[in-house]
Design a protein around this motif. Structure first.
Motif, PDB file in Angstrom:
ATOM      1  N   ALA A  17       0.835  -1.207   0.000  1.00  0.00           N
ATOM      2  CA  ALA A  17       0.000   0.000   0.000  1.00  0.00           C
ATOM      3  C   ALA A  17       0.868   1.254   0.000  1.00  0.00           C
ATOM      4  O   ALA A  17       0.576   2.215  -0.726  1.00  0.00           O
ATOM      5  N   TYR A  18       1.932   1.248   0.784  1.00  0.00           N
ATOM      6  CA  TYR A  18       2.847   2.386   0.817  1.00  0.00           C
ATOM      7  C   TYR A  18       3.470   2.609  -0.561  1.00  0.00           C
ATOM      8  O   TYR A  18       3.576   3.749  -1.025  1.00  0.00           O
ATOM      9  N   SER A  19       3.877   1.541  -1.216  1.00  0.00           N
ATOM     10  CA  SER A  19       4.507   1.648  -2.537  1.00  0.00           C
ATOM     11  C   SER A  19       3.560   2.266  -3.556  1.00  0.00           C
ATOM     12  O   SER A  19       3.949   3.158  -4.324  1.00  0.00           O
ATOM     13  N   VAL A  20       2.316   1.821  -3.547  1.00  0.00           N
ATOM     14  CA  VAL A  20       1.314   2.366  -4.478  1.00  0.00           C
ATOM     15  C   VAL A  20       1.044   3.836  -4.158  1.00  0.00           C
ATOM     16  O   VAL A  20       0.993   4.685  -5.056  1.00  0.00           O
ATOM     17  N   LEU A  21       0.882   4.144  -2.874  1.00  0.00           N
ATOM     18  CA  LEU A  21       0.629   5.526  -2.456  1.00  0.00           C
ATOM     19  C   LEU A  21       1.809   6.431  -2.820  1.00  0.00           C
ATOM     20  O   LEU A  21       1.621   7.523  -3.349  1.00  0.00           O
ATOM     21  N   ALA A  22       3.026   5.976  -2.541  1.00  0.00           N
ATOM     22  CA  ALA A  22       4.214   6.782  -2.850  1.00  0.00           C
ATOM     23  C   ALA A  22       4.323   7.035  -4.350  1.00  0.00           C
ATOM     24  O   ALA A  22       4.635   8.156  -4.773  1.00  0.00           O
ATOM     25  N   ALA A  23       4.063   6.014  -5.150  1.00  0.00           N
ATOM     26  CA  ALA A  23       4.110   6.190  -6.602  1.00  0.00           C
ATOM     27  C   ALA A  23       3.047   7.189  -7.052  1.00  0.00           C
ATOM     28  O   ALA A  23       3.314   8.059  -7.891  1.00  0.00           O
ATOM     29  N   GLY A  24       1.848   7.085  -6.492  1.00  0.00           N
ATOM     30  CA  GLY A  24       0.769   8.014  -6.833  1.00  0.00           C
ATOM     31  C   GLY A  24       1.104   9.447  -6.446  1.00  0.00           C
ATOM     32  O   GLY A  24       0.863  10.386  -7.212  1.00  0.00           O
ATOM     33  N   VAL A  25       1.672   9.631  -5.269  1.00  0.00           N
ATOM     34  CA  VAL A  25       2.056  10.971  -4.816  1.00  0.00           C
ATOM     35  C   VAL A  25       3.176  11.527  -5.691  1.00  0.00           C
ATOM     36  O   VAL A  25       3.160  12.704  -6.064  1.00  0.00           O
TER      37      VAL A  25
END
Length: 175
Positions: A17-25
């Motif tokens: 979830a962190y990886s997806v969120l970081a990529a999105g940000v």
């Protein structure tokens, strides 16, 4: 009730979830849709990973073998009283108060340690809290921390109204 994920699975869920969120940000900031400073990103990350690896909701099982407690190393014993204070999947697994219980518990333990140090060794140099603590610093830390906790609760199947439903049942039993 369906089985809950192991600590390892919780960690993998949070990392994904962190990886997806970081990529999105990252994409959103590159396209000027969002402004996130490096300090805000670092504070969010710090809060998220502390919540994932050190302050897991499963510390309410700290009398036993819990990954979060083991990660504290020799200081893991400090979480045993927390495990005795809170029943598993009780208040410690609520969406707002649960994460707060771990922060307050940690603050109380830190205050007791500082108080004991000051009593035994009054001249001991202790690090201070940076002043002032601005919302720009605290908000990303808390957002990261709370998001990590909520992902754990979602994976456990704990609904946001978990604490309210439980409180209502307790009231009905008594009256």
């Amino acid at each position: 009730m369906s089985p809950v994920p192991s600590g390892r699975i919780h960690n993998l869920i949070n990392i994904a979830a962190y990886s997806v969120l970081a990529a999105g940000v990252l994409v959103a900031t590159r396209q000027s849709l969002l402004t996130v400073t490096p300090v805000q990103a670092l504070n969010f990350t710090l809060g998220f990973f502390v919540g994932t690896f050190l302050l897991s909701p499963d510390l309410d099982l700290a009398e036993g073998r819990v990954d979060s407690k083991r990660r504290w190393g020799l200081l893991g014993f400090l979480w045993v009283p927390y495990g005795m204070l809170f029943s598993h999947r009780g208040l410690s697994h609520t969406w707002l108060l649960g994460p707060l219980t771990r922060l307050v518990y940690l603050a109380v333990v830190a205050a007791l340690v500082v108080g004991l140090l000051r009593f035994v060794w009054p001249a001991v140099p202790l690090p201070g809290v940076p002043q002032p603590l601005s919302l720009k610093v605290l908000l990303p830390l808390l957002l990261g921390y709370y998001l990590s906790q909520w992902l754990h609760l979602i994976a456990d199947g704990v609904r946001p109204d978990h604490g309210l439903r439980r409180a209502r049942r307790e009231v009905r039993k008594r009256f």
